[in-house]
Every structure is written in C-alpha cells, then in structure tokens.
Design a protein around this motif. Structure first.
Motif, PDB file in Angstrom:
ATOM      1  N   UNK A 192      -1.718  -0.190  -7.187  1.00 58.07           N
ATOM      2  CA  UNK A 192      -0.510   0.624  -6.962  1.00 58.07           C
ATOM      3  C   UNK A 192      -0.485   1.178  -5.540  1.00 58.07           C
ATOM      4  N   UNK A 193      -1.622   1.509  -5.013  1.00 58.16           N
ATOM      5  CA  UNK A 193      -1.687   2.101  -3.683  1.00 58.16           C
ATOM      6  C   UNK A 193      -1.361   1.095  -2.599  1.00 58.16           C
ATOM      7  N   UNK A 194      -1.859  -0.125  -2.751  1.00 57.65           N
ATOM      8  CA  UNK A 194      -1.757  -1.104  -1.677  1.00 57.65           C
ATOM      9  C   UNK A 194      -0.693  -2.174  -1.897  1.00 57.65           C
ATOM     10  N   UNK A 195      -0.137  -2.263  -3.101  1.00 51.62           N
ATOM     11  CA  UNK A 195       0.775  -3.370  -3.412  1.00 51.62           C
ATOM     12  C   UNK A 195       2.077  -3.305  -2.639  1.00 51.62           C
ATOM     13  N   UNK A 196       2.408  -2.142  -2.065  1.00 53.36           N
ATOM     14  CA  UNK A 196       3.670  -2.015  -1.350  1.00 53.36           C
ATOM     15  C   UNK A 196       3.739  -2.978  -0.177  1.00 53.36           C
ATOM     16  N   UNK A 197       2.593  -3.363   0.367  1.00 54.40           N
ATOM     17  CA  UNK A 197       2.571  -4.281   1.498  1.00 54.40           C
ATOM     18  C   UNK A 197       2.057  -5.663   1.110  1.00 54.40           C
ATOM     19  N   UNK A 198       1.978  -5.933  -0.176  1.00 58.93           N
ATOM     20  CA  UNK A 198       1.574  -7.249  -0.658  1.00 58.93           C
ATOM     21  C   UNK A 198       2.773  -7.987  -1.237  1.00 58.93           C
ATOM     22  N   UNK A 199       2.775  -9.326  -1.160  1.00 54.43           N
ATOM     23  CA  UNK A 199       3.894 -10.094  -1.731  1.00 54.43           C
ATOM     24  C   UNK A 199       3.774 -10.219  -3.253  1.00 54.43           C
ATOM     25  N   UNK A 200       3.777  -9.064  -3.915  1.00 50.59           N
ATOM     26  CA  UNK A 200       3.741  -9.031  -5.370  1.00 50.59           C
ATOM     27  C   UNK A 200       4.360  -7.728  -5.854  1.00 50.59           C
ATOM     28  N   UNK A 201       4.788  -7.726  -7.118  1.00 51.95           N
ATOM     29  CA  UNK A 201       5.313  -6.517  -7.765  1.00 51.95           C
ATOM     30  C   UNK A 201       4.382  -6.163  -8.917  1.00 51.95           C
ATOM     31  N   UNK A 202       3.776  -4.981  -8.848  1.00 55.24           N
ATOM     32  CA  UNK A 202       2.819  -4.597  -9.873  1.00 55.24           C
ATOM     33  C   UNK A 202       3.543  -3.877 -11.003  1.00 55.24           C
ATOM     34  N   UNK A 326      -4.352  -7.749   4.110  1.00 54.95           N
ATOM     35  CA  UNK A 326      -3.306  -6.735   3.950  1.00 54.95           C
ATOM     36  C   UNK A 326      -3.715  -5.676   2.939  1.00 54.95           C
ATOM     37  N   UNK A 327      -4.349  -6.106   1.862  1.00 52.78           N
ATOM     38  CA  UNK A 327      -4.805  -5.142   0.859  1.00 52.78           C
ATOM     39  C   UNK A 327      -5.870  -4.224   1.442  1.00 52.78           C
ATOM     40  N   UNK A 328      -6.829  -4.799   2.158  1.00 54.75           N
ATOM     41  CA  UNK A 328      -7.905  -3.990   2.738  1.00 54.75           C
ATOM     42  C   UNK A 328      -7.362  -2.963   3.733  1.00 54.75           C
ATOM     43  N   UNK A 329      -6.294  -3.318   4.422  1.00 58.02           N
ATOM     44  CA  UNK A 329      -5.728  -2.407   5.422  1.00 58.02           C
ATOM     45  C   UNK A 329      -5.001  -1.232   4.800  1.00 58.02           C
ATOM     46  N   UNK A 330      -4.588  -1.339   3.539  1.00 66.08           N
ATOM     47  CA  UNK A 330      -3.789  -0.294   2.913  1.00 66.08           C
ATOM     48  C   UNK A 330      -4.464   0.352   1.709  1.00 66.08           C
ATOM     49  N   UNK A 331      -5.672  -0.064   1.376  1.00 64.17           N
ATOM     50  CA  UNK A 331      -6.354   0.550   0.235  1.00 64.17           C
ATOM     51  C   UNK A 331      -6.865   1.922   0.637  1.00 64.17           C
ATOM     52  N   UNK A 332      -6.934   2.854  -0.312  1.00 64.61           N
ATOM     53  CA  UNK A 332      -7.414   4.198   0.019  1.00 64.61           C
ATOM     54  C   UNK A 332      -8.897   4.182   0.378  1.00 64.61           C
TER      55      UNK A 332
END
Length: 344
Positions: A192-202, A326-332
């Motif tokens: 939920x934290x990082x998916x905003x910048x991933x090409x997916x909808x959680x 992209x996930x690593x860059x936006x994960x808490x």
C-alpha cells in the motif's frame, strides 16, 4: 523427453508454436533416435531444428537432489545450462517439476532483489485468466517474499495478459485488513505504501471463493496455499464436467437436451481445458524456464512455448528489475532500533 507421452507431444507442440511465431528456432535435447522419429511428422521444423543427443533422462520419480547430481548428463539439465550460457533464450520442459525447479534455481540463480523464485501460472475465471503465484515452490513465505511475488506477478500479467495496470490481491481467509497471518498483513502494508508508483493496483485481500470471479488479475500467496488452490480448482473443473456428463446421460429427455446445449458445453469444456492455460513459469531467475503440464497435449505444449516467447520478446526480467527499483525507492524506512535499557 518429459511428459506423459514424450517427444511426440513436445515436437508437435514446437511445430504448432512455429506456425504462430515464425521467428522461433528450436534446440532439442534428448535421445536422438526418438527425437528423429518424432520429427518425421514435423516437416516445418525438422530441417532446421538442432538436436543435442543426451542419453540421460530425469524420471518423474526422481527426487530433486538425485536430478541435480545428474544434471550435466540429462536432457533437462543441459537445456537449462543452454539458457545459462546464452545459447538459448528459454527452456521449456514437461518433465519432473521438482527437479526442473531445483536445477533451474541452482544453475540460473535468483535475480538481484529476489530472495526466492516463485512458480506462476494462469487460472481461468468468469471474466478472463488470472495470474496466481506461488503455486508450490515455497511452502513458507515471509512478508518480503510475498511483496516480491506481487511485483513479479504484476509484471507477468502485463507481459502475458497485456494489462497496463493489473489488479493485485493477497489470498487470505477474509477481505478485512486485520485478517490473515502476520506475513500477509505486513506485506499488504508495504504494498500500500509503495504501490502508488508501481504499474499495479493493490486491492487488498481476496478469499478463495473470489479467485474464480475474475475481479483480481494477480493473486499472491505462499506455495502451500497456492498449490492447494490450484489442485482444488483442477478437481472442481473435473467434478463439474463429470456431473454434467452424468446428468445428460440420466434419461432420454436429458440426452435430447444435450443435443441442444452441446455448443455451450463445448465452450465450457474449452474454458476449463488446462491445455488452454498451460505454461507455468519460475519467476525471479536469471533466465526463462517454463514448465508444461506433464499431461499436456500438442496444443497445450505449444501454449507453453508461447508463454516462453512472450516472456523473452517482452523482456520480463527487465520489467521486474525496474519495478523492484521503484518499490525500493518508495518503501518506508525500517524503524530505528530502540536503545538498550541501561545504555550510557
């Protein structure tokens, strides 16, 4: 040399796949006399397919450890080595699943950012096919594993199903956020934290009875639950077709009814036919390895080759690596450790 039938299905599937994808070229590993006999019925690829004679074969009863020790002398092991050496872009086998997984993992290793590979495949739903992983490669998974599976599954859905932003959910015992194991809850929080910048909808969680609805494009779970879900779905499909067959044979009236409903029943049979969804993939390795169902027919094996074709031509591993970055860059950031009691 794998599968319930052997070279006839493999080579027949290769010829059918070549009709769909003329750019395909094949290197066939196995016992040359049997391969050449099967090639007699496949003139489109017989003239140019390369045969690599290998006497050793991985049996369906072989344990992974046994297969690994004989990898360099078996058709399965050398086919995987060809991918490692860059002599082939993908390996496709209908042989022993455990042996194929073990040898592929040992030879190709996991790509950077992936702790464990996952077995992924397509399952039919009321709307379209859904991607499900893991289907048995890892019986126990932590939150990091599940997050990596979600990223890989979404990349697979974009590649094979042509979706721009696939809908992803975790298989759980309830749709509520507080349900499920700690690993699932933690993985959901990270996504939920990082998916905003991933090409997916959680979407959160999906229950087992929601898999077939088709509202979720990618369903993520551990290999224990995933394998049970897969085998349950396969058994349910056989149950439905068996019950229908019994019902239509029950009386003269139902037999007459069958004549009118035959087109719809054929469409149902095609939708449930595992050959139309054949081709499981070990995602997360430095190379493409596709597992065909051992009972697949020629059309089914051709579909498995088609999955390999799509993953190679669309460079699935580069997509996964980009999404992981992209996930690593936006994960808490992980919480700082609390100071020990009594520290100066």
């Amino acid at each position: 040399m794998g599968g319930d039938v052997g070279p006839e299905v493999v080579i027949g599937g290769a010829e059918l796949a070549r009709e769909r994808y003329p750019e395909l070229r094949f290197r066939l590993y196995g016992q040359e006399p049997l391969i050449r006999a099967a090639l007699a019925a496949a003139p489109r690829i017989a003239a140019e397919a390369e045969i690599v004679h290998v006497e050793g074969v991985v049996l369906g009863t072989d344990k992974p450890g046994q297969a690994i020790r004989r990898a360099k002398s078996t058709s399965m092991g050398l086919a995987i080595e060809a991918v490692k050496a860059g002599e082939a872009q993908a390996a496709v086998s209908a042989g022993n699943t455990g042996a194929l997984m073990a040898m592929a993992k040992l030879a190709l290793r996991t790509m950077q950012g992936i702790d464990r590979p996952a077995l992924v495949a397509l399952m039919p739903t009321l709307k379209s096919d859904s991607v499900v992983l893991d289907l048995g490669a890892n019986t126990e998974c932590d939150a990091e594993n599940l997050v990596q599976f979600a990223v890989m599954g979404a990349a697979f859905a974009r590649t094979v199903l042509g979706l721009d932003k696939p809908k992803v959910a975790f298989l759980n015992i309830g749709e509520e956020d507080m349900k499920g194991t700690e690993a699932i809850r933690d993985a959901a929080a990270l996504i939920r934290t990082a998916a905003v910048d991933l090409p997916l909808e959680f979407l959160g969680n999906v229950e087992g009875n929601g898999i077939a609805q088709g509202n979720t494009d990618v369903i993520v779970t551990d290999g224990f639950s995933g394998n049970i879900a897969l085998k349950t779905a396969e058994g349910t499909a056989k149950l439905v077709t068996g019950l229908l067959a019994n019902a239509y044979r029950a009386s003269l009236l139902t037999k007459i009814g069958y004549l009118f409903s035959r087109p719809a029943l054929r469409a149902l049979r095609d939708q449930l036919d595992p050959n139309n969804h054949n081709g499981a993939v070990f995602l997360g390795l430095n190379g493409v390895v596709v597992k065909s169902h051992g009972a697949a027919n020629i059309k089914g094996f051709a579909n498995a080759i088609g999955v390999a074709h799509d993953l190679v031509t669309q460079d699935i591993n580069s997509r996964i690596q980009l999404d992981l970055k992209n996930f690593a860059a936006h994960r808490p950031a992980p919480p700082s450790p609390e100071p020990a009691v009594g520290a100066a």
